[in-house]
Motif scaffolding. Structure first.
Motif, PDB file in Angstrom:
ATOM      1  N   GLN A 122       0.825  -1.202   0.000  1.00 50.92           N
ATOM      2  CA  GLN A 122       0.000   0.000   0.000  1.00 50.92           C
ATOM      3  C   GLN A 122       0.865   1.261   0.000  1.00 50.92           C
ATOM      4  N   TYR A 145       0.766   4.251  -2.886  1.00 46.42           N
ATOM      5  CA  TYR A 145       0.574   5.670  -2.605  1.00 46.42           C
ATOM      6  C   TYR A 145       1.852   6.475  -2.840  1.00 46.42           C
ATOM      7  N   SER A 204      -7.277   6.614   2.119  1.00 48.13           N
ATOM      8  CA  SER A 204      -7.989   6.180   0.921  1.00 48.13           C
ATOM      9  C   SER A 204      -9.441   6.620   0.985  1.00 48.13           C
ATOM     10  N   ASN A 262      -9.377  10.286   0.073  1.00 47.50           N
ATOM     11  CA  ASN A 262      -9.151  10.431  -1.366  1.00 47.50           C
ATOM     12  C   ASN A 262     -10.428  10.147  -2.149  1.00 47.50           C
TER      13      ASN A 262
END
Lengths: 423, 423
Positions: free
Chosen positions: B267, B271, B418, B421
């Motif tokens: 992850q 990112y 997330s 976002n």
């Protein structure tokens, strides 16, 4: 004496875990002269556990169970055995107290089912759990001895070695004629090199057997002799050890099953010496391996994990020109290893400082091959030594072999020191 | 259909090897919907092999043997079974031809006993051995199906997958329905807490079974549903997963069997975020765990293992007054954790920086209890957060739980990111 090992747990039957407990228990029982005739695995099902016990006690005298002692509804081993023997269960007070204290200390509510872990079948002796909560039980009934151990290996192993086997010996369930063994541990040499050096001894072995085993970074030789008299057995073991020592003494770092990091920390402590490390490709594994050993804080000051080039510059002061640029030797080079160890030595001011930089894979880096590693050792008052290694294996294997390669070299330096001191 | 896996071989009972065959066969049978009820291991002894078969055929329908098909005198599986069933044995011609050719090709004399490897019990079908010499046998007798496989895993596995299972499916000994499974992995919660939260689901489970397993620092839930239609099975799994997710979504970090460190590195890579670490009591384990994962060099800049107070001052600039003196909070304190993370952040300039200081034991330090750990997380543009943990276990367990506790918190932050976002 016929022993049978019974593992209880559906996760074994589903293949989610492998039954390493049966292997470990078999090995430990072999050492005290007990023959194991069967391994059985049964799921978390009361009826099938009962049938398994019925079958086992018809054909074996000593039943060693693993698993099914936990807090959940499908942990059934004690319940089924108590029911079969028509016995009740009580709670072991010390285990209850430990559990209550543990939950209170962590400030969380103890779910009622946890108490099950302190269950003792009436008439059973308790085997304390030094690394967990579920207590073991051992009891004898109609000529059968039942030993109940927890499933997690880190709980099972100490309970077997320190509680269960001594109990069986005290009660003379297993006899005193033992297999006397000695572990010789070697570093800085591979299994085939070692076997080659001992080939004639292995082929001629009579009452003392010699077997070699390879582990990552170290090799183990197990000497074994069967007998009732310890002194006589030790003399035989001494004789073989002496012969092996004349051939491979430079690699023989322990005469018991101690890992190299532990021996190293012990010796550094004895000499009052300190250590620091700057790691790139091993990513902290050297520090982690050293600090896993209790008491390592007396010898290990610390280190840096300078994984990126920036960190090598910022923490260790490795010159930028070494790391980047068309003609720079690069991060994986003799020069960078030397700069890393010198930078770390400046910061830590320890008796020994080591540095590691290399390519652990799976991908190569700086167009250098996987397995190329530079290790540097700085010792106060001596010149820095840098060595190039070319190692085989996967990422984990290369990292581990690098860590052991450095530890072996440090151990060798301490041996030389002890020889000098003795002169 | 009740299956039992019987491994024949004294080396297993001596603990010289571990029974990985039983694990592999269990996994493969689970995938085709066969329930394994027992694993048994018996030595190379005719009488005990016979008794084991008698016990097994009373309680199971499908007996899968491994081992005892080789050329030596103690390879007895086929002999014992043929004798029990009152059948003779013949030689399999293709296997004989292959063996003869192989020995001739290597220019060595074929010892007579090698022929034993081509033995077929009358009425049995032959399972060819693509990676070795000993042929397998499969036969049915009085409602019991016997499958005889070789012991070496590299011979056993292809024979099971390519010969034995297809045979069993063709003869409809096992049906066409399969077991569809899903792994849910949780962090930041213990097994008993998790089981408590799912208790009603576990108790009410009907066609989808729910089982929990604990590993160090993470817990695993396995959902399984039996069926013939994949789509239908996946729908059922989705439904249960959805229900679990509403209860424990904050802890559910993967829907396949991935370790938390791997998910975290993946992850962070997605990112494009970077990480650094300053470690005291974990002694490099955090860095080691992260860097064990291939590709971690894209996210992990490095760190410092500041085991001694001097190193905390020299590398991280932790103020001396915090560490020593009568009224100093000491190395194991909220203030030191904060100073460590800020010092590391200044050096590494990464998106996330973590710091760890605590007492891993076995001895307490600074009169603070074993298991007391402070963890600090710094994120660019946000306030530093320091948290006090009180952990249980031995040195290794405390260190590992600390590492996983931080990784869990980092993972949580990425989830929040997330969500932001997405909004």
């Amino acid at each position: 004496m016929k022993a049978e090992i019974i593992a209880v747990g559906t996760e074994l039957l589903l293949g989610q875990i492998v039954n390493t407990n049966a292997q470990y228990i078999s090995q430990q029982l072999a050492l005290v002269g007990v023959d194991v005739f069967y391994h059985t695995v049964v799921g978390d099902n009361a009826k099938r556990i009962q049938q398994t016990i019925e079958t086992a006690r018809d054909r074996s005298d000593l039943l060693i169970f693993t698993g099914g002692l936990g807090p959940t509804m499908d942990d059934l081993t004690k319940d089924v055995l108590a029911e079969m023997l028509g016995r009740k269960m009580t709670y072991d007070e010390p285990a209850m107290a430990k559990m209550t204290e543990m939950f209170a200390g962590r400030g969380i509510h103890m779910v009622e089912s946890n108490k099950r872990q302190a269950h003792v079948i009436d008439g059973a002796d308790v085997l304390q759990n030094s690394t967990g909560l579920a207590v073991g039980n051992v009891l004898q009934h109609n000529g059968t001895t039942y030993v109940l151990l927890p499933g997690p290996p880190r709980e099972m192993k100490p309970m077997l070695d320190n509680e269960a086997i001594p109990w069986l010996q005290r009660r003379q369930v297993i006899d005193q004629s033992s297999l006397y063994t000695r572990m010789l541990k070697f570093a800085g040499i591979g299994e085939s090199g070692l076997e080659n050096a001992l080939l004639d001894l292995i082929e001629q072995q009579t009452d003392t057997t010699i077997a070699t085993y390879a582990k990552e970074g170290e090799v183990l030789v197990r000497l074994a002799v069967k007998g009732t008299d310890r002194t006589e057995a030790e003399l035989k073991l001494d004789q073989v050890e002496r012969e092996i020592r004349t051939r491979l003494g430079l690699h023989l770092y322990a005469t018991e099953d101690l890992p190299l990091p532990e021996v190293l920390v012990k010796q550094l402590t004895q000499y009052g010496l300190t250590l620091s490390a700057a790691e790139s490709c091993t990513g902290g594994m050297f520090a982690d391996t050293i600090t896993a050993i209790p008491g390592s804080s007396h010898v290990f000051a610390g280190g840096a994990v300078t994984y990126s080039n920036e960190m090598k510059e910022r923490i260790l002061g490795v010159p930028h020109e070494l790391l980047e640029g068309e003609h720079a030797p690069g991060a994986v080079s003799e020069q960078t290893a030397k700069a890393m160890v010198e930078g770390m030595q400046d910061i830590a001011d320890t008796d020994f400082t080591v540095a590691i930089t290399g390519v652990a894979g799976p991908d190569h880096s700086e167009r250098k091959p996987v397995g190329l590693v530079y290790i540097a050792i700085a010792e106060k008052g001596k010149e820095v030594v840098v060595e190039e290694l070319r190692l085989n294996g996967d990422r984990e294997g290369i990292r581990r072999r690098t860590v052991y390669a450095i530890m072996y070299r440090l151990w060798r330096r301490l041996q030389e020191r002890s020889v000098h001191n003795a002169m």
